[in-house]
Design a protein around this motif. Structure first.
Motif, PDB file in Angstrom:
ATOM      1  N   LYS A 241       0.829  -1.211   0.000  1.00 14.89           N
ATOM      2  CA  LYS A 241       0.000   0.000   0.000  1.00 14.89           C
ATOM      3  C   LYS A 241       0.859   1.253   0.000  1.00 14.89           C
ATOM      4  CE  LYS A 241      -4.023   2.026   2.306  1.00 14.89           C
ATOM      5  NZ  LYS A 241      -4.989   1.901   3.430  1.00 14.89           N
ATOM      6  N   ALA A 242       1.934   1.248   0.793  1.00 12.51           N
ATOM      7  CA  ALA A 242       2.843   2.392   0.855  1.00 12.51           C
ATOM      8  C   ALA A 242       4.261   1.875   0.701  1.00 12.51           C
ATOM      9  CB  ALA A 242       2.688   3.141   2.173  1.00 12.51           C
ATOM     10  N   HIS A 243       5.109   2.618   0.065  1.00 10.99           N
ATOM     11  CA  HIS A 243       6.486   2.176  -0.161  1.00 10.99           C
ATOM     12  C   HIS A 243       7.301   2.285   1.125  1.00 10.99           C
ATOM     13  CE1 HIS A 243       6.099   1.630  -4.449  1.00 10.99           C
ATOM     14  NE2 HIS A 243       5.479   2.809  -4.535  1.00 10.99           N
ATOM     15  N   HIS A 244       7.904   1.162   1.508  1.00 14.63           N
ATOM     16  CA  HIS A 244       8.783   1.128   2.671  1.00 14.63           C
ATOM     17  C   HIS A 244      10.204   0.950   2.142  1.00 14.63           C
ATOM     18  CE1 HIS A 244       4.808  -0.368   4.054  1.00 14.63           C
ATOM     19  NE2 HIS A 244       5.057   0.452   5.074  1.00 14.63           N
ATOM     20  N   GLN A 245      10.937   2.026   2.084  1.00 17.00           N
ATOM     21  CA  GLN A 245      12.199   2.063   1.351  1.00 17.00           C
ATOM     22  C   GLN A 245      13.193   0.989   1.778  1.00 17.00           C
ATOM     23  OE1 GLN A 245      12.692   3.928  -1.304  1.00 17.00           O
ATOM     24  NE2 GLN A 245      10.611   4.724  -1.100  1.00 17.00           N
ATOM     25  N   ASP A 246      13.337   0.789   3.072  1.00 16.48           N
ATOM     26  CA  ASP A 246      14.390  -0.107   3.548  1.00 16.48           C
ATOM     27  C   ASP A 246      13.875  -1.443   4.094  1.00 16.48           C
ATOM     28  OD1 ASP A 246      16.392   1.765   2.969  1.00 16.48           O
ATOM     29  OD2 ASP A 246      15.975   2.840   4.841  1.00 16.48           O
ATOM     30  N   GLU A 247      12.582  -1.607   4.141  1.00 17.52           N
ATOM     31  CA  GLU A 247      12.031  -2.792   4.814  1.00 17.52           C
ATOM     32  C   GLU A 247      12.465  -4.091   4.152  1.00 17.52           C
ATOM     33  OE1 GLU A 247       7.772  -4.696   6.300  1.00 17.52           O
ATOM     34  OE2 GLU A 247       7.847  -2.672   5.467  1.00 17.52           O
ATOM     35  N   TYR A 248      12.611  -4.111   2.845  1.00 18.30           N
ATOM     36  CA  TYR A 248      12.918  -5.353   2.148  1.00 18.30           C
ATOM     37  C   TYR A 248      14.341  -5.371   1.575  1.00 18.30           C
ATOM     38  CZ  TYR A 248       7.851  -5.556   2.462  1.00 18.30           C
ATOM     39  OH  TYR A 248       6.567  -5.549   2.931  1.00 18.30           O
ATOM     40  N   ARG A 249      15.216  -4.562   2.161  1.00 10.62           N
ATOM     41  CA  ARG A 249      16.581  -4.501   1.640  1.00 10.62           C
ATOM     42  C   ARG A 249      17.276  -5.863   1.746  1.00 10.62           C
ATOM     43  NH1 ARG A 249      19.431  -0.414   0.002  1.00 10.62           N
ATOM     44  NH2 ARG A 249      17.965   1.102   0.881  1.00 10.62           N
ATOM     45  N   PHE A 250      16.982  -6.639   2.775  1.00 18.09           N
ATOM     46  CA  PHE A 250      17.593  -7.956   2.940  1.00 18.09           C
ATOM     47  C   PHE A 250      17.224  -8.907   1.798  1.00 18.09           C
ATOM     48  CE2 PHE A 250      13.516  -8.082   5.037  1.00 18.09           C
ATOM     49  CZ  PHE A 250      12.996  -9.341   4.753  1.00 18.09           C
ATOM     50  N   LEU A 251      16.055  -8.710   1.184  1.00 21.24           N
ATOM     51  CA  LEU A 251      15.669  -9.518   0.026  1.00 21.24           C
ATOM     52  C   LEU A 251      16.431  -9.090  -1.231  1.00 21.24           C
ATOM     53  CD1 LEU A 251      11.778  -9.776   0.479  1.00 21.24           C
ATOM     54  CD2 LEU A 251      13.459 -11.592   0.835  1.00 21.24           C
ATOM     55  N   GLU A 252      16.757  -7.800  -1.301  1.00 18.20           N
ATOM     56  CA  GLU A 252      17.438  -7.274  -2.479  1.00 18.20           C
ATOM     57  C   GLU A 252      18.860  -7.819  -2.605  1.00 18.20           C
ATOM     58  OE1 GLU A 252      17.164  -3.061  -2.165  1.00 18.20           O
ATOM     59  OE2 GLU A 252      14.971  -3.018  -2.365  1.00 18.20           O
ATOM     60  N   ASP A 253      19.433  -8.311  -1.503  1.00 26.16           N
ATOM     61  CA  ASP A 253      20.756  -8.922  -1.575  1.00 26.16           C
ATOM     62  C   ASP A 253      20.721 -10.256  -2.314  1.00 26.16           C
ATOM     63  OD1 ASP A 253      21.834  -6.826  -0.150  1.00 26.16           O
ATOM     64  OD2 ASP A 253      21.613  -7.823   1.801  1.00 26.16           O
ATOM     65  N   PHE A 255      17.582 -11.383  -4.286  1.00 25.80           N
ATOM     66  CA  PHE A 255      16.680 -11.376  -5.438  1.00 25.80           C
ATOM     67  C   PHE A 255      16.708 -10.023  -6.154  1.00 25.80           C
ATOM     68  CE2 PHE A 255      14.776 -14.114  -2.126  1.00 25.80           C
ATOM     69  CZ  PHE A 255      14.794 -15.336  -2.800  1.00 25.80           C
ATOM     70  N   ASN A 256      16.209 -10.043  -7.358  1.00 24.12           N
ATOM     71  CA  ASN A 256      15.965  -8.812  -8.104  1.00 24.12           C
ATOM     72  C   ASN A 256      14.562  -8.341  -7.716  1.00 24.12           C
ATOM     73  OD1 ASN A 256      15.659  -6.755  -9.910  1.00 24.12           O
ATOM     74  ND2 ASN A 256      15.853  -8.031 -11.750  1.00 24.12           N
ATOM     75  N   VAL A 257      14.466  -7.305  -6.861  1.00 25.10           N
ATOM     76  CA  VAL A 257      13.188  -6.897  -6.267  1.00 25.10           C
ATOM     77  C   VAL A 257      12.594  -5.708  -7.018  1.00 25.10           C
ATOM     78  CG1 VAL A 257      12.049  -6.037  -4.188  1.00 25.10           C
ATOM     79  CG2 VAL A 257      13.865  -7.757  -4.004  1.00 25.10           C
ATOM     80  N   VAL A 258      11.309  -5.853  -7.397  1.00 22.94           N
ATOM     81  CA  VAL A 258      10.547  -4.764  -8.019  1.00 22.94           C
ATOM     82  C   VAL A 258       9.371  -4.456  -7.100  1.00 22.94           C
ATOM     83  CG1 VAL A 258       9.166  -4.083 -10.012  1.00 22.94           C
ATOM     84  CG2 VAL A 258      11.196  -5.495 -10.331  1.00 22.94           C
ATOM     85  N   LYS A 259       9.096  -3.188  -6.830  1.00 28.37           N
ATOM     86  CA  LYS A 259       8.005  -2.799  -5.928  1.00 28.37           C
ATOM     87  C   LYS A 259       6.939  -2.048  -6.704  1.00 28.37           C
ATOM     88  CE  LYS A 259      11.233  -2.248  -2.058  1.00 28.37           C
ATOM     89  NZ  LYS A 259      11.817  -1.316  -1.081  1.00 28.37           N
ATOM     90  N   THR A 260       5.685  -2.235  -6.271  1.00 24.46           N
ATOM     91  CA  THR A 260       4.581  -1.522  -6.900  1.00 24.46           C
ATOM     92  C   THR A 260       3.431  -1.401  -5.913  1.00 24.46           C
ATOM     93  OG1 THR A 260       3.151  -1.423  -8.858  1.00 24.46           O
ATOM     94  CG2 THR A 260       3.487  -3.594  -7.869  1.00 24.46           C
ATOM     95  N   SER A 261       2.411  -0.641  -6.307  1.00 27.27           N
ATOM     96  CA  SER A 261       1.242  -0.434  -5.445  1.00 27.27           C
ATOM     97  C   SER A 261       0.112  -1.362  -5.877  1.00 27.27           C
ATOM     98  CB  SER A 261       0.783   1.026  -5.530  1.00 27.27           C
ATOM     99  OG  SER A 261       0.366   1.313  -6.857  1.00 27.27           O
TER     100      SER A 261
END
Length: 489
Positions: A241-253, A255-261
């Motif tokens: 619903k809202a972008h959480h800039q750092d919440e999923y940083r551990f996944l970005e190490d 996976f290739n993470v794409v975020k959307t609403s």
């Protein structure tokens, strides 16, 4: 390595197997295999040992070979049938002699290894609707293997048996018979665990060689406590619903993470292209709506889904074909769940499904020698359905000539003959250098008649009457020469 037991007696093991009602596999006369049987051991009057199995007609005499995965070993012993009992109509009960000795095969032999991602193992088998499936193995041991299949390809049940071709990198291929032991569903995918139920000795040696080699590779590999990193990073789409800039940083190490609403979810997934996992974060109605939209979309509905939500709000998502992860979540748990789903999704995507080709002359050849037409049309049709080219000869004086002309891969010989007999026929075949290497299977009501000649190498095996289709096919695949093409499966 098989170690004959130590201080404990066969009676000690059999008593415990019986008390625990541990399932055993029973092979009768080296032909009929019965899975998920129960040993019943009674000592009220005299010692009595029974095999409880599914209802059916079974021999009242004969040899039995029994295996049971028990404690930290595989218990193995041989016995003989001495009769049957009618105890209740729900099961059949075979009475067997008490064994004098038992072997215990250490579990170490069944060390399970995962194939490397760069050199996968492929399993090929035929479905009942005449399609051939090729899938990568998740893991393998000398006792069995496992694979991931989409739910729509799981056309069998636990206990079903069928032949497979397993292709190993560098080692080549083997044919064996497997029995489905367990199935576990995760979203629209099913993990299928299979045990090797009938296997030629050469195939067993090859599989053991691969497992040993792969085990050494794994042991020698440096220990890395960091989360697994895919060589080819998987793409994850996180919808929130809202972008959480750092919440999923551990996944970005990893996976290739794409975020959307949520408002842009489906279009973003289409643009993300080849997403291998979708994570929806939240408990609002938007999550439910996004789930519905994704599952309706033909290009997205097979992608695995994780819903991150509060435990008390998880009920609404339980039947929406998604994995629920309660918040607040453990990072390591979310990583592991994501890795597992991506791995299973990739395995399920690396599946080929082709129609089974049974064109005459393209498969292996079987010659059936059947003077009195005892071999049923259903069994001939079944062999044809499996890709074999089948010929039947009922004229005894032309057997050798026809065998030379056809030069089959296997000869099936019915025991009932008019002017000769199976032993004399096999002697004649053995004297002919052009055809003496062809394996022969005897169709007989009692293999004891031919046991002496079997030990001398006259025959490759037996199929007992009345001919059971599964027994027939398994024996054919067991004695089939190893150099086969895939159209046979």
């Amino acid at each position: 390595m098989v170690n004959l037991f130590e201080p404990r007696t066969p009676e000690d093991y059999i008593r415990e197997i019986s008390e625990l009602m541990a399932p055993v596999t029973v092979t009768i006369n080296d032909t009929i295999e019965l899975a998920n049987c129960i040993l019943l051991y009674g000592t009220e009057n005299n010692k009595e040992l029974l095999i409880r199995t599914k209802p059916g007609i079974y021999p009242v005499t004969g040899e039995v070979h029994i295996t049971c995965a028990y404690s930290k070993a595989l218990c193995i012993f041989k016995s003989s049938i001495i009769g049957s009992k009618e105890i209740d109509p729900e099961y059949a009960y075979l009475q067997i002699n008490f064994p004098e000795e038992m072997a215990r095969e250490e579990r170490r032999k069944f060390f399970r290894v995962r194939p490397s991602k760069t050199n996968p193992i492929r399993i090929q088998f035929a479905l009942v609707d005449k399609r051939v499936v090729t899938v990568e193995a998740m893991d393998i041991s000398s006792g069995g293997t496992a694979c991931i299949l989409p739910g729509n390809l799981v056309k069998f049940k636990i206990g079903n048996s069928f032949p497979v071709v397993i292709t190993f990198p560098m080692f080549g291929e083997v044919q064996t018979w497997v029995t489905v032991q367990r199935m576990a569903r995760l979203l629209n995918m099913v993990r299928v665990g299979m045990v090797f139920s009938i296997m030629p000795e050469q195939a067993h040696f090859l599989i053991m060689s691969y497992v040993t080699m792969r085990e050494q590779e794994i042991i020698q590999k440096p220990i890395n406590k960091k989360p697994m990193v895919f060589i080819n990073k998987a793409k994850i789409c996180i919808i929130e619903k809202a972008h959480h800039q750092d919440e999923y940083r551990f996944l970005e190490d990893i996976f290739n993470v794409v975020k959307t609403s949520f408002s842009n979810a489906v279009s973003a997934l289409m643009m993300a292209h080849k997403a291998e996992l979708i994570i929806l974060s939240g408990s609002s109605p938007y999550v439910l709506q996004s789930l519905e939209d994704i599952k309706k979309h033909r290009g997205l509905r097979d992608i695995p889904l994780i819903v991150l939500t509060e435990k008390e709000k998880a009920t609404a998502f339980m039947r929406k074909h998604a994995v629920i992860v309660d918040t607040p979540y453990n990072e390591r748990f979310l990583i592991q769940t994501s890795e597992d789903l991506v791995e299973q999704y990739r395995l399920s995507r690396n599946i080929t499904v082709k129609l089974l080709k049974t064109t005459s002359g393209k498969g292996k050849k079987i010659l059936i020698i059947d003077r009195f037409h005892n071999f049923s049309k259903n069994n001939i049709k079944a062999l044809t359905d499996y890709g074999f080219e089948v010929s039947v000869n009922s004229t005894e004086d032309t057997i050798l000539t026809k065998t030379e002309q056809i030069h089959p891969d296997i000869i099936l010989v019915d025991e009932e003959m008019e002017n000769t007999n199976p032993v004399s026929l096999c002697r004649s075949i053995n004297m002919n250098k052009a055809i003496n290497a062809i394996p022969r299977i005897i169709i007989t009501s009692s293999r004891k008649t031919f046991n002496k000649f079997y030990s001398q190498g006259f025959f490759a095996g037996f199929v007992t009457k009345p001919v059971d289709l599964e027994q027939l096919i398994s024996k054919v695949f067991e004695v089939l020469p190893l150099k086969t093409d895939h159209s046979v499966i």
